[in-house]
Design an enzyme around this catalytic site. Sequence first.
Site, PDB file in Angstrom:
ATOM      1  N   ARG A 164     -16.912  21.170  11.592  1.00  0.00           N
ATOM      2  CA  ARG A 164     -18.269  20.404  12.206  1.00  0.00           C
ATOM      3  C   ARG A 164     -17.901  19.021  12.514  1.00  0.00           C
ATOM      4  O   ARG A 164     -18.192  18.245  13.534  1.00  0.00           O
ATOM      5  CB  ARG A 164     -19.151  20.208  11.101  1.00  0.00           C
ATOM      6  CG  ARG A 164     -19.637  21.529  10.575  1.00  0.00           C
ATOM      7  CD  ARG A 164     -20.383  22.411  11.722  1.00  0.00           C
ATOM      8  NE  ARG A 164     -21.517  21.810  12.203  1.00  0.00           N
ATOM      9  CZ  ARG A 164     -22.121  22.078  13.383  1.00  0.00           C
ATOM     10  NH1 ARG A 164     -21.556  22.829  14.269  1.00  0.00           N
ATOM     11  NH2 ARG A 164     -23.480  21.615  13.653  1.00  0.00           N
ATOM     12  N   HIS A 223     -20.936  16.339  13.256  1.00  0.00           N
ATOM     13  CA  HIS A 223     -21.151  15.512  11.837  1.00  0.00           C
ATOM     14  C   HIS A 223     -20.092  14.538  11.512  1.00  0.00           C
ATOM     15  O   HIS A 223     -18.891  14.800  11.990  1.00  0.00           O
ATOM     16  CB  HIS A 223     -21.281  16.546  10.724  1.00  0.00           C
ATOM     17  CG  HIS A 223     -22.390  17.381  10.848  1.00  0.00           C
ATOM     18  ND1 HIS A 223     -23.723  16.794  10.726  1.00  0.00           N
ATOM     19  CD2 HIS A 223     -22.758  18.814  10.978  1.00  0.00           C
ATOM     20  CE1 HIS A 223     -24.750  17.808  10.651  1.00  0.00           C
ATOM     21  NE2 HIS A 223     -24.082  18.905  10.895  1.00  0.00           N
ATOM     22  N   HIS A 228     -24.908  23.407   8.213  1.00  0.00           N
ATOM     23  CA  HIS A 228     -23.966  24.378   8.268  1.00  0.00           C
ATOM     24  C   HIS A 228     -23.255  24.619   6.795  1.00  0.00           C
ATOM     25  O   HIS A 228     -23.116  25.370   6.384  1.00  0.00           O
ATOM     26  CB  HIS A 228     -22.893  24.202   9.255  1.00  0.00           C
ATOM     27  CG  HIS A 228     -22.924  24.560  10.643  1.00  0.00           C
ATOM     28  ND1 HIS A 228     -24.097  24.200  11.350  1.00  0.00           N
ATOM     29  CD2 HIS A 228     -22.518  25.591  11.475  1.00  0.00           C
ATOM     30  CE1 HIS A 228     -24.036  24.737  12.510  1.00  0.00           C
ATOM     31  NE2 HIS A 228     -23.236  25.520  12.796  1.00  0.00           N
ATOM     32  N   ARG A 285     -25.316  11.507  14.863  1.00  0.00           N
ATOM     33  CA  ARG A 285     -24.437  12.496  14.992  1.00  0.00           C
ATOM     34  C   ARG A 285     -23.013  11.686  15.802  1.00  0.00           C
ATOM     35  O   ARG A 285     -23.631  10.868  16.676  1.00  0.00           O
ATOM     36  CB  ARG A 285     -24.737  13.453  16.011  1.00  0.00           C
ATOM     37  CG  ARG A 285     -25.841  14.740  14.997  1.00  0.00           C
ATOM     38  CD  ARG A 285     -26.154  15.698  15.726  1.00  0.00           C
ATOM     39  NE  ARG A 285     -26.878  16.705  15.012  1.00  0.00           N
ATOM     40  CZ  ARG A 285     -26.548  17.634  14.161  1.00  0.00           C
ATOM     41  NH1 ARG A 285     -25.397  17.791  13.847  1.00  0.00           N
ATOM     42  NH2 ARG A 285     -27.647  18.442  13.522  1.00  0.00           N
TER      43      ARG A 285
END
Length: 351
Positions: A170, A176, A123, A88
């Site tokens: 995101r 991400h 997501h 991440r």
Amino acid sequence: MKPPPQPSAMDALHEAGIRVAVALQAGPPWLEQFWLFLTSHLDPNSIYTICFPLARGLDDHVSVMVLWIALVAEWLNVVLKWFLFGERPYWWIHESGLSSREQLPLRQFPVSCETGPGSPSGHCMILGAALWPIVTALTNEVSRCTQRCVLRLIPFLVYILLLVAMGLSRIFVLAHFPHQVVTGSLAGMALGWGLQRWPPNFLKYRFFLAAALGLLLSALSLHGLATAAGLDLDWSIRRAGARCSDPSWLRPETRPWASLCRVGGSALGLALAARHPLSRRAAEELRGLEPPLGSAALGLLALDVLHKLPKSEDTALWYLNVGARYTLGPVLVGSLLPQLILTLRRLRGTP
């Protein structure tokens, strides 16, 4: 003197993603609020608590397909994250040393500190899969009203734009990298298309009961086998704890086991709802009595109240509580609330 080591292809891909995040965070404040709203309010949980009850305004079958596809997509997303070991951005910039080599104007947010691995984006994957039956139903409705190709494509175009916006949000919050949101969106679209082509029999409660047990037991087995083989599937939880700017931002809802409780609970809820379905006569009576969005709005309100109830601080009880809430959701929306609406309407019609 030795030359500095060359970055790997994955490191180069990650660094390019960081540049995209820097560009997004340099945008205007109103756009920042939009990204934060999108990533906060259209998380995987919203599929179960918002999209599922609202889909009843279109059709009962569509709403159940939304929930079924969402829980399969979430289970698959957890398994893929376990074995793809995706980084991440909010922790990679520190682990890679990039933040020490150059000053990066990047900020973390309360929604940044997710504790599971990063690839693929949950997501994007779960949203892309679960919205597919809704997009298909809306396209069919538009096709009944017009034959113009451009108008018939509007639901699908809105769907694509929503996935693009979700992916950018995101990246913006450092949850991400771009390649993770792209693969998540494509995987979600493919899964939604495939599962809609081969829907289960929603009246067979044994199928959903077997699905609930199968999904949970298979996840436990995979985790156990991976641990026995020496793989550390919980590495991301420790890394998130070490690199999150504020420990209070580390939410248990983002852990893989919370997702699996949501999946198992929802599948069990579908089994219970299928075990006590509305009769055909009652279903026809309900469609004739209520406006299409009546039970949808009531279901939305009931689930909102249900999920705002306080949870236990004990870890085991917390997970049990999550599973129980998501079990009750399909029962409320698919069985109890329609029965309540019918009972109240009948009582009002009694002289």
